[in-house]
Design a protein around this motif. Structure first.
Motif, PDB file in Angstrom:
ATOM      1  N   MET A   1       0.843  -1.196   0.000  1.00  0.00           N
ATOM      2  CA  MET A   1       0.000   0.000   0.000  1.00  0.00           C
ATOM      3  C   MET A   1       0.874   1.240   0.000  1.00  0.00           C
ATOM      4  O   MET A   1       1.780   1.384   0.822  1.00  0.00           O
ATOM      5  N   THR A   2       0.630   2.139  -0.945  1.00  0.00           N
ATOM      6  CA  THR A   2       1.356   3.406  -0.988  1.00  0.00           C
ATOM      7  C   THR A   2       0.440   4.522  -0.538  1.00  0.00           C
ATOM      8  O   THR A   2      -0.767   4.356  -0.411  1.00  0.00           O
ATOM      9  N   ASP A   3       1.022   5.684  -0.286  1.00  0.00           N
ATOM     10  CA  ASP A   3       0.235   6.845   0.133  1.00  0.00           C
ATOM     11  C   ASP A   3       0.033   7.817  -1.016  1.00  0.00           C
ATOM     12  O   ASP A   3      -0.345   8.961  -0.795  1.00  0.00           O
ATOM     13  N   GLN A   4       0.291   7.378  -2.260  1.00  0.00           N
ATOM     14  CA  GLN A   4       0.173   8.260  -3.407  1.00  0.00           C
ATOM     15  C   GLN A   4      -1.246   8.220  -3.965  1.00  0.00           C
ATOM     16  O   GLN A   4      -1.869   7.164  -4.054  1.00  0.00           O
ATOM     17  N   THR A   5      -1.757   9.378  -4.353  1.00  0.00           N
ATOM     18  CA  THR A   5      -3.069   9.455  -4.970  1.00  0.00           C
ATOM     19  C   THR A   5      -3.144  10.722  -5.797  1.00  0.00           C
ATOM     20  O   THR A   5      -2.504  11.728  -5.476  1.00  0.00           O
ATOM     21  N   ASN A   6      -3.938  10.664  -6.852  1.00  0.00           N
ATOM     22  CA  ASN A   6      -4.177  11.845  -7.681  1.00  0.00           C
ATOM     23  C   ASN A   6      -5.524  12.484  -7.359  1.00  0.00           C
ATOM     24  O   ASN A   6      -5.919  13.441  -8.015  1.00  0.00           O
ATOM     25  N   ASN A   7      -6.217  11.930  -6.382  1.00  0.00           N
ATOM     26  CA  ASN A   7      -7.525  12.457  -5.999  1.00  0.00           C
ATOM     27  C   ASN A   7      -7.313  13.633  -5.056  1.00  0.00           C
ATOM     28  O   ASN A   7      -6.831  13.477  -3.938  1.00  0.00           O
ATOM     29  N   HIS A   8      -7.681  14.834  -5.502  1.00  0.00           N
ATOM     30  CA  HIS A   8      -7.396  16.042  -4.727  1.00  0.00           C
ATOM     31  C   HIS A   8      -8.261  16.165  -3.478  1.00  0.00           C
ATOM     32  O   HIS A   8      -7.969  16.996  -2.607  1.00  0.00           O
ATOM     33  N   ALA A   9      -9.315  15.352  -3.373  1.00  0.00           N
ATOM     34  CA  ALA A   9     -10.136  15.375  -2.159  1.00  0.00           C
ATOM     35  C   ALA A   9      -9.460  14.626  -1.014  1.00  0.00           C
ATOM     36  O   ALA A   9      -9.829  14.806   0.146  1.00  0.00           O
ATOM     37  N   CYS A  10      -8.477  13.799  -1.341  1.00  0.00           N
ATOM     38  CA  CYS A  10      -7.784  13.014  -0.320  1.00  0.00           C
ATOM     39  C   CYS A  10      -6.829  13.905   0.467  1.00  0.00           C
ATOM     40  O   CYS A  10      -5.865  14.447  -0.093  1.00  0.00           O
ATOM     41  N   ARG A  11      -7.092  14.066   1.749  1.00  0.00           N
ATOM     42  CA  ARG A  11      -6.163  14.778   2.620  1.00  0.00           C
ATOM     43  C   ARG A  11      -5.088  13.816   3.114  1.00  0.00           C
ATOM     44  O   ARG A  11      -5.284  12.602   3.125  1.00  0.00           O
ATOM     45  N   HIS A  12      -3.970  14.384   3.558  1.00  0.00           N
ATOM     46  CA  HIS A  12      -2.847  13.545   3.972  1.00  0.00           C
ATOM     47  C   HIS A  12      -2.343  13.992   5.338  1.00  0.00           C
ATOM     48  O   HIS A  12      -2.107  15.185   5.561  1.00  0.00           O
ATOM     49  N   ALA A  13      -2.197  13.029   6.254  1.00  0.00           N
ATOM     50  CA  ALA A  13      -1.640  13.274   7.590  1.00  0.00           C
ATOM     51  C   ALA A  13      -0.369  12.438   7.722  1.00  0.00           C
ATOM     52  O   ALA A  13      -0.448  11.216   7.835  1.00  0.00           O
ATOM     53  N   PRO A  14       0.812  13.066   7.672  1.00  0.00           N
ATOM     54  CA  PRO A  14       2.068  12.305   7.667  1.00  0.00           C
ATOM     55  C   PRO A  14       2.227  11.348   8.845  1.00  0.00           C
ATOM     56  O   PRO A  14       2.829  10.281   8.706  1.00  0.00           O
ATOM     57  N   THR A  44      -8.415  12.287   8.027  1.00  0.00           N
ATOM     58  CA  THR A  44      -8.216  12.127   6.589  1.00  0.00           C
ATOM     59  C   THR A  44      -8.799  10.831   6.046  1.00  0.00           C
ATOM     60  O   THR A  44      -9.115  10.743   4.859  1.00  0.00           O
ATOM     61  N   GLY A  45      -8.921   9.808   6.902  1.00  0.00           N
ATOM     62  CA  GLY A  45      -9.393   8.502   6.459  1.00  0.00           C
ATOM     63  C   GLY A  45      -8.281   7.518   6.187  1.00  0.00           C
ATOM     64  O   GLY A  45      -8.541   6.355   5.862  1.00  0.00           O
ATOM     65  N   GLU A  46      -7.031   7.946   6.357  1.00  0.00           N
ATOM     66  CA  GLU A  46      -5.899   7.059   6.041  1.00  0.00           C
ATOM     67  C   GLU A  46      -5.781   5.892   7.018  1.00  0.00           C
ATOM     68  O   GLU A  46      -5.379   4.794   6.626  1.00  0.00           O
TER      69      GLU A  46
END
Length: 216
Positions: A1-14, A44-46
């Motif tokens: 599983m990677t943390d890469q996405t092109n969906n701009h609605a996806c927020r990211h929490a490092p 974020t849902g991650e």
């Protein structure tokens, strides 16, 4: 599983990538074997997309009070679909009745029934009323033997557990005086008032703790 996405609605929490494996290890050990796990303040849902497929056969129900975070959870779910992951709910822990509680026609009841509640990194970045609402909801919803799982930093015996947590606490309070690293004893007292008993406190990376309660 990677943390890469092109969906701009996806927020990211490092921080998610750093703590998700240790959290998973604790959850695999303490959660009931079956049922729905209701996650409050999913952010974020991650965490949801990582944990749901790894905790099967349990079902993972994410939620958040912020519509933008609910959209982020849904966007991540589109990127990493799982049959174990339910669509996110908009839910504020402070509400006197949550969407997953019994309604007249039973339409909002999760299936399978909720057996656990998980709340990661919420109560220090929220007013104390959110913690009280969380405990009240857990007291209403969890069955006997149900588990409440909390993750985050805490003060113990009136002291911060690390200088970094003290600085973090000061930073939080400067942003909002209602926020801050909570005293674990206060959290336990709030839980006890709702028939939730402390099972264990597990030290975690970066001076955080997993705190596990069981509903009596």
């Amino acid at each position: 599983m990677t943390d890469q996405t092109n969906n701009h609605a996806c927020r990211h929490a490092p921080a998610t990538a750093r703590n998700r494996e240790p959290i998973l290890q604790v959850l695999q050990r303490v959660l009931p074997d079956t049922g729905t796990v209701l996650e409050l303040a999913s952010g974020t849902g991650e965490h949801a997309i990582f944990l749901a497929p790894r905790l099967q056969p349990r079902i993972w129900q994410p939620s958040d009070p912020n519509p933008e975070m609910v959209a982020s959870i849904a966007a991540w779910q589109q990127e990493w679909p799982s049959k174990q992951l339910r669509s996110p709910l908009q839910l504020d822990a402070r509400d006197p009745v949550w969407p997953v509680e019994i309604v007249s026609d039973g339409s909002n009841l999760p299936e399978p029934p909720i057996s656990a509640i998980a709340c990661i990194n919420m109560i220090h970045i929220a007013p104390w009323s959110a913690c009280l609402g969380l405990m009240a909801g857990a007291g209403r919803i969890l069955p006997a033997g149900g588990i409440l799982y909390l993750y985050g930093p805490y003060q113990q015996s009136g002291q911060h557990t690390a200088p970094s947590n003290e600085f973090f606490d000061e930073t939080l309070r400067s942003q909002n005086p209602e926020w801050g690293v909570r005293h674990l004893e206060d959290v336990v007292a709030a839980a006890n008032a709702q028939n939730l008993t402390l099972l264990e406190t597990v030290p975690m990376p970066a001076n955080n703790f997993s705190v596990i309660f069981q509903h009596l």
